[in-house]
Design an enzyme around this catalytic site. Structure first.
Site, PDB file in Angstrom:
ATOM      1  N   LYS A   1     -14.294 -56.986  20.449  1.00  0.00           N
ATOM      2  CA  LYS A   1     -14.525 -58.033  19.445  1.00  0.00           C
ATOM      3  C   LYS A   1     -14.324 -57.480  18.022  1.00  0.00           C
ATOM      4  O   LYS A   1     -13.609 -58.067  17.223  1.00  0.00           O
ATOM      5  CB  LYS A   1     -15.953 -58.603  19.574  1.00  0.00           C
ATOM      6  CG  LYS A   1     -16.253 -59.177  20.957  1.00  0.00           C
ATOM      7  CD  LYS A   1     -17.662 -59.753  21.053  1.00  0.00           C
ATOM      8  CE  LYS A   1     -18.793 -58.746  20.923  1.00  0.00           C
ATOM      9  NZ  LYS A   1     -18.883 -57.782  22.039  1.00  0.00           N
TER      10      LYS A   1
ATOM     11  N   ARG B   1     -25.537 -64.981  20.404  1.00  0.00           N
ATOM     12  CA  ARG B   1     -25.731 -64.236  21.646  1.00  0.00           C
ATOM     13  C   ARG B   1     -26.723 -64.922  22.577  1.00  0.00           C
ATOM     14  O   ARG B   1     -27.033 -64.387  23.632  1.00  0.00           O
ATOM     15  CB  ARG B   1     -26.258 -62.848  21.323  1.00  0.00           C
ATOM     16  CG  ARG B   1     -25.200 -61.744  21.382  1.00  0.00           C
ATOM     17  CD  ARG B   1     -25.905 -60.451  21.033  1.00  0.00           C
ATOM     18  NE  ARG B   1     -25.240 -59.267  21.447  1.00  0.00           N
ATOM     19  CZ  ARG B   1     -24.437 -58.546  20.677  1.00  0.00           C
ATOM     20  NH1 ARG B   1     -24.123 -58.946  19.483  1.00  0.00           N
ATOM     21  NH2 ARG B   1     -23.940 -57.416  21.131  1.00  0.00           N
TER      22      ARG B   1
ATOM     23  N   ARG C   1     -16.394 -44.865  22.453  1.00  0.00           N
ATOM     24  CA  ARG C   1     -16.249 -45.432  21.096  1.00  0.00           C
ATOM     25  C   ARG C   1     -16.727 -44.429  20.041  1.00  0.00           C
ATOM     26  O   ARG C   1     -17.755 -43.770  20.210  1.00  0.00           O
ATOM     27  CB  ARG C   1     -17.057 -46.725  20.991  1.00  0.00           C
ATOM     28  CG  ARG C   1     -17.142 -47.253  19.566  1.00  0.00           C
ATOM     29  CD  ARG C   1     -17.554 -48.700  19.460  1.00  0.00           C
ATOM     30  NE  ARG C   1     -18.709 -49.069  20.239  1.00  0.00           N
ATOM     31  CZ  ARG C   1     -19.057 -50.332  20.492  1.00  0.00           C
ATOM     32  NH1 ARG C   1     -18.325 -51.333  20.041  1.00  0.00           N
ATOM     33  NH2 ARG C   1     -20.126 -50.579  21.212  1.00  0.00           N
TER      34      ARG C   1
ATOM     35  N   ARG D   1     -22.239 -44.129  18.040  1.00  0.00           N
ATOM     36  CA  ARG D   1     -23.428 -44.969  17.876  1.00  0.00           C
ATOM     37  C   ARG D   1     -24.511 -44.520  18.844  1.00  0.00           C
ATOM     38  O   ARG D   1     -24.218 -44.210  19.998  1.00  0.00           O
ATOM     39  CB  ARG D   1     -23.072 -46.433  18.165  1.00  0.00           C
ATOM     40  CG  ARG D   1     -22.637 -47.197  16.936  1.00  0.00           C
ATOM     41  CD  ARG D   1     -22.027 -48.523  17.276  1.00  0.00           C
ATOM     42  NE  ARG D   1     -22.858 -49.354  18.147  1.00  0.00           N
ATOM     43  CZ  ARG D   1     -22.529 -50.588  18.542  1.00  0.00           C
ATOM     44  NH1 ARG D   1     -21.390 -51.117  18.137  1.00  0.00           N
ATOM     45  NH2 ARG D   1     -23.326 -51.278  19.335  1.00  0.00           N
TER      46      ARG D   1
ATOM     47  N   ARG E   1     -27.408 -53.322  27.924  1.00  0.00           N
ATOM     48  CA  ARG E   1     -26.761 -54.314  27.055  1.00  0.00           C
ATOM     49  C   ARG E   1     -25.906 -55.266  27.876  1.00  0.00           C
ATOM     50  O   ARG E   1     -25.855 -56.469  27.602  1.00  0.00           O
ATOM     51  CB  ARG E   1     -25.916 -53.610  25.989  1.00  0.00           C
ATOM     52  CG  ARG E   1     -26.777 -53.012  24.894  1.00  0.00           C
ATOM     53  CD  ARG E   1     -26.107 -51.857  24.172  1.00  0.00           C
ATOM     54  NE  ARG E   1     -24.872 -52.207  23.518  1.00  0.00           N
ATOM     55  CZ  ARG E   1     -23.948 -51.326  23.137  1.00  0.00           C
ATOM     56  NH1 ARG E   1     -24.145 -50.036  23.353  1.00  0.00           N
ATOM     57  NH2 ARG E   1     -22.852 -51.714  22.550  1.00  0.00           N
TER      58      ARG E   1
HETATM   59  P1  ADP Z   1     -17.100 -54.770  20.666  1.00  0.00           P
HETATM   60  O1  ADP Z   1     -17.064 -55.098  19.187  1.00  0.00           O
HETATM   61  O2  ADP Z   1     -16.758 -55.954  21.525  1.00  0.00           O
HETATM   62  O3  ADP Z   1     -18.360 -54.095  21.088  1.00  0.00           O
HETATM   63  P2  ADP Z   1     -15.059 -52.745  19.992  1.00  0.00           P
HETATM   64  O4  ADP Z   1     -13.995 -53.519  19.281  1.00  0.00           O
HETATM   65  O5  ADP Z   1     -15.940 -51.887  19.182  1.00  0.00           O
HETATM   66  O6  ADP Z   1     -15.917 -53.732  20.929  1.00  0.00           O
HETATM   67  O7  ADP Z   1     -14.344 -51.876  21.134  1.00  0.00           O
HETATM   68  C1  ADP Z   1     -15.103 -51.005  21.973  1.00  0.00           C
HETATM   69  C2  ADP Z   1     -14.335 -49.708  22.170  1.00  0.00           C
HETATM   70  O8  ADP Z   1     -13.156 -49.966  22.957  1.00  0.00           O
HETATM   71  C3  ADP Z   1     -13.836 -49.064  20.876  1.00  0.00           C
HETATM   72  O9  ADP Z   1     -13.884 -47.666  21.046  1.00  0.00           O
HETATM   73  C4  ADP Z   1     -12.388 -49.559  20.754  1.00  0.00           C
HETATM   74  O10 ADP Z   1     -11.565 -48.639  20.062  1.00  0.00           O
HETATM   75  C5  ADP Z   1     -11.969 -49.663  22.221  1.00  0.00           C
HETATM   76  N1  ADP Z   1     -11.027 -50.754  22.483  1.00  0.00           N
HETATM   77  C6  ADP Z   1     -10.923 -51.945  21.840  1.00  0.00           C
HETATM   78  N2  ADP Z   1      -9.939 -52.701  22.361  1.00  0.00           N
HETATM   79  C7  ADP Z   1      -9.406 -51.963  23.391  1.00  0.00           C
HETATM   80  C8  ADP Z   1      -8.343 -52.187  24.332  1.00  0.00           C
HETATM   81  N3  ADP Z   1      -7.644 -53.324  24.336  1.00  0.00           N
HETATM   82  N4  ADP Z   1      -8.102 -51.201  25.232  1.00  0.00           N
HETATM   83  C9  ADP Z   1      -8.826 -50.059  25.246  1.00  0.00           C
HETATM   84  N5  ADP Z   1      -9.816 -49.781  24.383  1.00  0.00           N
HETATM   85  C10 ADP Z   1     -10.114 -50.728  23.465  1.00  0.00           C
HETATM   86  P1  ADP Z   2     -21.737 -54.628  20.980  1.00  0.00           P
HETATM   87  O1  ADP Z   2     -20.863 -53.457  20.856  1.00  0.00           O
HETATM   88  O2  ADP Z   2     -22.715 -54.553  22.128  1.00  0.00           O
HETATM   89  O3  ADP Z   2     -21.052 -55.925  20.955  1.00  0.00           O
HETATM   90  P2  ADP Z   2     -23.214 -55.084  18.450  1.00  0.00           P
HETATM   91  O4  ADP Z   2     -22.883 -54.151  17.371  1.00  0.00           O
HETATM   92  O5  ADP Z   2     -22.747 -56.492  18.345  1.00  0.00           O
HETATM   93  O6  ADP Z   2     -22.749 -54.401  19.790  1.00  0.00           O
HETATM   94  O7  ADP Z   2     -24.794 -55.140  18.679  1.00  0.00           O
HETATM   95  C1  ADP Z   2     -25.569 -53.961  18.798  1.00  0.00           C
HETATM   96  C2  ADP Z   2     -27.023 -54.332  19.046  1.00  0.00           C
HETATM   97  O8  ADP Z   2     -27.531 -55.094  17.941  1.00  0.00           O
HETATM   98  C3  ADP Z   2     -27.264 -55.212  20.275  1.00  0.00           C
HETATM   99  O9  ADP Z   2     -27.402 -54.451  21.460  1.00  0.00           O
HETATM  100  C4  ADP Z   2     -28.573 -55.919  19.885  1.00  0.00           C
HETATM  101  O10 ADP Z   2     -29.695 -55.062  20.032  1.00  0.00           O
HETATM  102  C5  ADP Z   2     -28.388 -56.148  18.378  1.00  0.00           C
HETATM  103  N1  ADP Z   2     -27.717 -57.441  18.082  1.00  0.00           N
HETATM  104  C6  ADP Z   2     -26.532 -57.609  17.454  1.00  0.00           C
HETATM  105  N2  ADP Z   2     -26.234 -58.906  17.319  1.00  0.00           N
HETATM  106  C7  ADP Z   2     -27.268 -59.594  17.886  1.00  0.00           C
HETATM  107  C8  ADP Z   2     -27.544 -60.966  18.088  1.00  0.00           C
HETATM  108  N3  ADP Z   2     -26.697 -61.922  17.683  1.00  0.00           N
HETATM  109  N4  ADP Z   2     -28.709 -61.298  18.725  1.00  0.00           N
HETATM  110  C9  ADP Z   2     -29.566 -60.370  19.134  1.00  0.00           C
HETATM  111  N5  ADP Z   2     -29.369 -59.055  18.997  1.00  0.00           N
HETATM  112  C10 ADP Z   2     -28.222 -58.648  18.367  1.00  0.00           C
END
Ligand code: ADP
Ligand code: ADP
Length: 207
Positions: free
Chosen positions: A13, A88, A127, A153, A164
Site C-alpha cells: 500500500k 481498518r 522491509r 520497523r 497483524r
Molecule cells: P504496506 O504499506 O501495505 O504495509 P509496503 O508498501 O510497505 O506495504 O510494502 C511492504 C514491503 O514489501 C516493503 O519492503 C516493500 O518494498 C515490499 N514490496 C512492495 N511491493 C512489492 C512487490 N510488488 N513485490 C515485492 N515486494 C514488494
Molecule cells: P502495515 O504495514 O501493517 O500496513 P501500518 O503502518 O499501516 O502498517 O500500521 C502499523 C500499526 O499502526 C498497525 O499494526 C496498528 O497498530 C496501527 N495502525 C495504523 N493504522 C491504523 C488504523 N487505521 N486503525 C488502527 N490501528 C492502526
C-alpha cells in the site's frame, strides 16, 4: 478524488501510494506513518499508540478517527487523498464517510491489493525504511542504494506480523462488504514487480 488503498500488512500500500501521489497530485494519508511520528516525538498520545502498535494490535477506533479528523482539515488534503492503512474497521469506514460528507466529498474507489500470507511475511520481515525520507525498501525486491543507512520497523518481526495479519482478517477485511455494496471495490493482484502492480492499479482506476 478520494481513494482507499486496502490490503494486509506488507501488501504494498505505502509503496504504491508513493507512486500515485505524483500521478494524482493528492497526498497520501497513512495513519501508520502519523502514529509512528507521534510515537517518535514522545508525546503522551504517542506512548498510547505505541502500547498497541508494538504488539501488532489495532489502535482503538476513537483515537484513530480523531487523528483523521484533524488531518483531513489540513489544506493539502482539500482536493482529495489516498488513504493508506485507513479505514481498518467498519467503524472507521463509517466515520470516514461522515468526515468526507462534511467536506462535500465521497470515496471514489477502494483498491484491495491481494497478496497471499506466505508473501506477506517475507515482505514485512524484509522491509527496511530510510528514517530521513521515510522511503520504504525491501532487502530483496527493492534494495536500498548502497551506503544508505536504513532501519527495520520494530513491529516488522515474524511474531508481530502474524498478529497483524490475524487482525486484518478478523477486523479489517470484514469492512469490505460496506464498500462492495456500493460497487466501489477493485481487486488487484498484488503479486508481481512493483511496476506491474502499479500498472494494474492504474488500469483499475482508469488513470
Ligand atoms: P504496506 O504499506 O501495505 O504495509 P509496503 O508498501 O510497505 O506495504 O510494502 C511492504 C514491503 O514489501 C516493503 O519492503 C516493500 O518494498 C515490499 N514490496 C512492495 N511491493 C512489492 C512487490 N510488488 N513485490 C515485492 N515486494 C514488494
Ligand atoms: P502495515 O504495514 O501493517 O500496513 P501500518 O503502518 O499501516 O502498517 O500500521 C502499523 C500499526 O499502526 C498497525 O499494526 C496498528 O497498530 C496501527 N495502525 C495504523 N493504522 C491504523 C488504523 N487505521 N486503525 C488502527 N490501528 C492502526
Amino acid at each position: 478524488m478520494d481513494l482507499i488503498l486496502f490490503g494486509p500488512p506488507g501488501a504494498g500500500k505505502g509503496t504504491q501510494a508513493a507512486r500515485l501521489i505524483d500521478l494524482l497530485e493528492i497526498p497520501q494519508i497513512s495513519t501508520g506513518d502519523m502514529m509512528r511520528a507521534a510515537r517518535k516525538s514522545g508525546t503522551e498520545l504517542g506512548k498510547k499508540f505505541d502500547s498497541y502498535m508494538s504488539d501488532g494490535k489495532l489502535v482503538p477506533d476513537e483515537m484513530v478517527i480523531a487523528l483523521m479528523e484533524e488531518r483531513l482539515t489540513q489544506p493539502d488534503a482539500a482536493k482529495g487523498a489516498i488513504f493508506d492503512g485507513f479505514p481498518r474497521t467498519q467503524n472507521q469506514a463509517e466515520a470516514l464517510d461522515v468526515l468526507l460528507e462534511k467536506l462535500g466529498r465521497k470515496i471514489s474507489k477502494l483498491v484491495v491489493l491481494e497478496v497471499p500470507v506466505k508473501n506477506i511475511v517475507e515482505r514485512v520481515v524484509g522491509r527496511r525504511v530510510d528514517p530521513a525520507s521515510g522511503q520504504t525498501y525491501h532487502i530483496r525486491y527493492n534494495p536500498p542504494p548502497s551506503g544508505l543507512e536504513v532501519i527495520q520497523r520494530s513491529d516488522d518481526t515474524e511474531d508481530v506480523v502474524h498478529q497483524r495479519y490475524e487482525g486484518y482478517k478478523a477486523k479489517t477485511e470484514p469492512a469490505l462488504p460496506y464498500y462492495e455494496a456500493r460497487g466501489l471495490v477493485a481487486r488487484v493482484d498484488g503479486v508481481g514487480s512493483l511496476d506491474e502492480v502499479f500498472e494494474r492499479i492504474k488500469n483499475a482506476l482508469g488513470v
